[in-house]
Design an enzyme around this catalytic site. Structure first.
Site, PDB file in Angstrom:
ATOM      1  N   GLU A  13      -0.111  61.879 -34.346  1.00  0.00           N
ATOM      2  CA  GLU A  13      -0.761  60.705 -33.754  1.00  0.00           C
ATOM      3  C   GLU A  13      -1.222  59.713 -34.818  1.00  0.00           C
ATOM      4  O   GLU A  13      -2.343  59.211 -34.783  1.00  0.00           O
ATOM      5  CB  GLU A  13      -1.902  61.142 -32.842  1.00  0.00           C
ATOM      6  CG  GLU A  13      -1.351  61.855 -31.614  1.00  0.00           C
ATOM      7  CD  GLU A  13      -2.396  62.127 -30.564  1.00  0.00           C
ATOM      8  OE1 GLU A  13      -2.721  63.294 -30.389  1.00  0.00           O
ATOM      9  OE2 GLU A  13      -2.866  61.175 -29.937  1.00  0.00           O
TER      10      GLU A  13
ATOM     11  N   GLY B 257       5.262  68.528 -27.617  1.00  0.00           N
ATOM     12  CA  GLY B 257       4.391  69.603 -27.140  1.00  0.00           C
ATOM     13  C   GLY B 257       4.553  69.775 -25.638  1.00  0.00           C
ATOM     14  O   GLY B 257       4.509  68.808 -24.897  1.00  0.00           O
TER      15      GLY B 257
END
Lengths: 699, 699
Positions: free
Chosen positions: B450, B197
């Site tokens: 994550e 990202g």
């Protein structure tokens, strides 16, 4: 030696291709023969291949990765070009070719399928279901609508404030006797026709659901053909249409809203197979009006078939990826472990593979039943053969229950399947280019439209509960629910008593019957305690409907096994066992246990022993099972799922082709650069908050 | 009188506003006081209101319906402009204000939150977790990164061929002793940094996970700060970045891929809190390296809080709609029935309302525990206090289990919640403008990133199963899993024996403990039969993890009840009962029954009696419960869910404003018109297939 041909390597990278090709070389059955079973026949299987070859080569119809980068406007335009292209095929295709072509399109470009289906399925389906034979012939053939020519129909049923409750629609069609015409009107915002596919840009006519008002009397909702646009595609007077705009998916479809402001249409634009208004305003309402809803059955049946196709597409992608992808080393193996060698990964994905096999067979069976029933009904109505009509009305009731339970259950499960397959591909499942996102967004509306799944499920649960009440009073249940007569199983006796019982699929079938029976009886008791209010058990009704669908899928699968080639039959049995345990028993374990259909101990064994054993047996055959779906790369349109298994090169290739990385700055880069290189806050505040100024201003 | 003000009516339309306002006027508790409980304190509740007022007025940060019509490129640009705007707030916000502002943004613009979080949470979190205090101070403060100034960091962990297995990453960082620098390299396509990202357009630096190689020896994966772009935002030599392109959601984020081609960085760019390379190439690897993964905990904890916020947003929308919307008439009532008066609709939605209440409290508790533990750990490490560090390492293990089980369980449930709320709004849930579609697409990546939810869940299940093995050998389980010491419940005794047991929430808590205990013991037996292979029970591990999360939510809720204002407390107990029955007991009914924690008969009563009773009690309070979330229209950004309840006018207004219906033809209309008005096939075939030609050519 390191690869220097395409991506230059300085050490060896992963080789997913090798894993997939190795497993493919160990196939135990012929995927082409298996595909004959899956597609219902050798003939359909071969026709599919021919049609797919043609479409894969077609410059307009073929899918490609660019599909995932199109804006809403671009999708709509491309879909219109595809429709135009399809209109040419429709002039030369046989009826069967056209039908199968559209079914195949439904999986790789569902919005194209829908946008054509609005005209062919919904508009003409409504005209067929509600109009006379002459009316149907005029609108379908004389006007060449069935070839996407002359006129383009849409289906104006739902309104802003009314969806499921068709009988409550508020658009009016008032008979104007003086001028022998109907006045169609939208009285208020809530009656605005809403979600009408094709209305915003395409449709020239709308099959419009409106309340028939004659001499001030409201005769309920009937159907009318209302022209929206003239032959220059300009709006007719009194017609307002707008675009519904952004949707969760299916951006290629121009869903719109319509408001009618006292629009005049000739009296003979009313579809009058069942209800009719004479020149003098006399209204005839024959008793068969209940059959007018048959227009919706076709869509529901198609969605069961679509569930099979979408399941085939996404289990193929996720399972090929699970074989090629490796993650975490175990022990001394120099290679990491293939994802599908993890029991959890098997548990997450293989039940959906099995489900897809079972849905395929059920979908084709249901389609066949519908075709023969509707044809027979048309025939009987045309001949006014009341005995035959009576018999067919009963068959229609069964068809309604079967299609409603299967539509709702299989579209829900297919949504879950796409989602689970996506999650099983980790981050790469979230990439637009592997198709899960768009497919999910396009798919989930199937759970809502043409009968909201919960409303449909209740419409299945309710008659089943009512039937058990009648059975207990001595009446016999008939047809596909005759198992409700077996009231001897209403006690708490366990039906499945050992693992070998469960490996006998006819016993699992029986256990579903008994669970439905007990759930219906229990619900009936609750309803009686609540003074006959059915809504109190609506949650149970949904469960009953789901179980009824699984009963259909399993029983029809068992019925058809004898037709299967002997070389594939054992593998069909194996996959059905996984379905029966991991999809049926496990997903409804709370219900099976609550109603003591099996013991807690046996349920524990199913989960800890039997399901893992079946998964282990299916694991080495997985590529064989997915290759049997015969999904070409064009349908998959997902680089991580391609046949050659070269996951990373395929995927990186698509990402680079779709996103030029030789442009290294974004068009909006200056905003970011300005932010990062901004002067200090004190400078930007013209120094007005400095200590120096503070000492001046606070003196 | 008919409405002629806005939409001109010729008969009365629906009046959803009236229903909602009427129910609101009957409130039983003060939603503001309830919000103090939900937000953890009066102070936070009031701070939220202040921040929301500020953002609702901000011309750049405020949300509006146009958000749903933006293309990917437009979303990215708008997000960059919002980041730029946010950087100015960050110069004047207190730490607490900044934290809460970002948390609120996560619900109405999650992509903005993430894009900032990449820099603040992931990049700086990694530097904090892995770097020395001096390194953190330099990169965070000296460089002003924490104010989005100077540099913009990204987090380059995952690679194309490696996600969950961080230890298997293949990017290399080779120490070049001669020049006192590291050479960062991507050896092959599989090691391409993927999904990063911020990499495509924004980041100037990447916290890069790479294998430390010194003198040919591989020391495993460490972290390095690698500059990607210079101060003119041009790429550094040896850096290649590209855009990942189309995604399922979060189009506003510029996820990218990175390839390093022998990029040189100074030795001191390695983050060296734990591992260190001296000028001479001596590698120090202290025993605390396990703590380096603490960088990921912050993100997980945040996702639990995000689950609360997204739940509050969508239950508010769906429940307001369910109160305003009417469908089907019952009996002689002139009005149709409100959706939420149907038991099935209550059953579908209200459990998610209850879930949202429980998650809120658990999320704040978890956040508080994390903050205090990480601060204490930093302090102990700085002081090199080994005794304290040892104690904190144990607390970190508990935190790891709690955050992993809660992250995975609550993100899955929130995805389900959004989906169910959407379905409950029928077709209008599928409209882009009511926010469900975009929110779902943006949300579901939380189940993958994550820490993939399944991988996390197994990491919770495994130590619990191991612990029960140790307990059976005489060791004591400690902390939040000390209930595993109660091995006296391993027999088949039922724990819940009556409905009143279930209405006693401490008994439900105990029943969860007993179920976890029995599942762990049963799994242990299976593992032992399989020669110690844990993977065979991975499915059970996932269930154990989910149950552990529910145990946390319920126990922390009960712990905190005493803090609640007495006027809201009974309503908190009521909502917790619904959660305990409809979310915990019902969703795990198969497991509770398999392990005989309660009897089939009692489970039947829960479903048929207790849950319907609780739903009926909550029904009239629903608007009170949802108003307590204090969600302004700006957060909801859904016309069917607005506070004023004027569903149809609000919704039609947005659709018309976003889609100009005065343009009545599509830009591509000529393609459709050409198709509809095309000449006959025979004409287009130049008459070559006519009967006349046939007679010539076939002679």
């Amino acid at each position: 030696m390191f690869n220097v041909a395409n991506t230059i390597e300085s050490s060896n990278g992963p080789n997913p291709k090798e894993s997939i090709q190795k497993e493919r070389s160990n196939q135990k059955f012929d995927p082409v023969l298996m595909n004959h079973f899956l597609e219902g026949s050798k003939k359909t299987s071969e026709l599919n291949r021919k049609l797919l070859q043609q479409m894969e080569r077609d410059p307009i119809l073929s899918s490609n990765p660019n599909y995932y980068d199109l804006s809403k406007d671009q999708q709509r335009e491309l879909t219109a070009l595809k429709i135009e292209r399809m209109s040419k095929y429709m002039e030369v295709d046989s009826k069967e070719e056209n039908h199968r072509r559209l079914s195949l399109i439904s999986v790789f470009d569902p919005q194209l399928n829908t946008r054509i289906g609005i005209n062919l399925g919904l508009f003409l389906g409504c005209v067929r279901g509600n109009g006379t034979a002459e009316q149907f012939n005029f609108w379908a053939n004389t006007k060449e609508t069935s070839k996407l020519k002359g006129i383009y129909g849409c289906f104006a049923m739902t309104e802003l404030a009314h969806g499921s409750n068709v009988a409550g629609l508020e658009t009016t069609a008032t008979y104007d006797k003086e001028n022998d015409q109907f006045i169609i009107n939208t009285p208020h915002i809530g009656a605005t026709k809403w979600w009408i596919g094709g209305a915003a840009h395409s449709a020239t006519h709308a099959a419009t659901y409106a309340r028939l008002i004659v001499d001030g009397k409201d005769y309920g909702v009937k159907t009318f053909v209302v022209p929206l646009r003239d032959s220059n595609h300009n709006l007719m007077p009194g017609i307002t249409v707008g675009d519904i705009g952004a949707k969760m998916g299916r951006d290629g479809i121009d869903n719109g809203w319509i408001q009618y402001s006292n629009v005049k249409v000739p009296r003979f634009f009313m579809l009058q197979k069942f209800a009719k208004v004479s020149r003098e305003g006399e209204v005839t309402l024959p008793p068969l009006e209940q059959l007018s809803y048959s227009a919706l059955i076709g869509g529901r049946v198609t969605m069961v078939l679509d569930s099979y196709r979408v399941g085939a597409r996404f289990t193929t992608i996720a399972l090929r990826y699970a074989i090629g992808r490796r993650q975490f080393k175990q022990g001394k193996n120099p290679l990491e472990t293939q994802l599908l060698d993890y029991p959890l990964h098997q548990r997450r994905l293989l039940p959906y593979l099995a489900l897809t096999y079972l849905i395929s067979n059920g979908a084709f069976k249901l389609e066949h039943t519908m075709d023969t029933t509707l044809d027979a009904l048309d025939d009987a109505v045309n001949k006014n053969d009341m005995v035959k009509i009576g018999k067919l009305v009963n068959e229609m009731k069964t068809l309604f229950i079967d299609s409603a339970s299967l539509k709702s259950t299989s579209t829900w499960l297919a949504a879950e399947l796409i989602d689970q397959c996506r999650q099983a591909c980790g981050g790469h499942g979230y990439s637009g280019y592997n198709g899960f996102g768009k497919a999910y967004n396009d798919w989930v509306v199937q759970c809502t439209w043409e009968g909201d799944n919960n409303v449909l499920a209740m419409s299945v649960g309710k008659p089943l509960i009512r039937t058990i009440g009648e059975v207990l009073k001595g009446k016999k249940a008939k047809g596909s629910i005759s198992f409700l007569n077996n009231t001897q199983y209403l006690n708490e006796e366990a039906i499945l008593t050992s693992v070998s019982d469960i490996e006998d699929l006819s016993m699992v079938l029986k256990s579903i019957e008994v669970l439905i029976l007990r759930l219906c009886k229990d619900s009936l008791d609750t309803i009686q305690e609540s003074n006959g209010v059915y809504e109190v058990v609506s949650n149970a009704m949904v469960t009953i409907s789901k179980l009824k669908a699984h009963h259909y899928l399993l029983s029809e699968f068992l019925n058809r096994l004898s037709e299967a080639d002997s070389s594939v039959k054992p593998y069909l049995v194996l996959i059905a066992k996984l379905y029966a345990t991991a999809i049926v028993l496990d997903k409804f374990s709370g219900d099976f246990l609550t109603y003591s259909v099996l013991s807690p101990k046996l349920m524990g064994e199913v989960n800890q022993k039997l399901i893992p054993k079946l998964l282990a047996e299916i694991r080495p055959l997985t590529i064989n099972y997915t290759d049997s779906f015969q999904q070409p790369d064009m349908i998959l349109n997902a680089p991580i799922g391609k046949f050659n298994g070269d996951i990373y090169e395929n995927y990186f290739g698509v990402v680079k082709a779709q996103n030029n990385h030789f442009h290294t700055k974004a068009p909006y880069s200056s905003a970011l650069e300005g932010m990062l290189n901004r002067p200090s806050l004190n400078d930007r505040q013209r120094g007005e908050t400095s200590d120096e100024v503070a000492s001046i201003l606070s003196k």
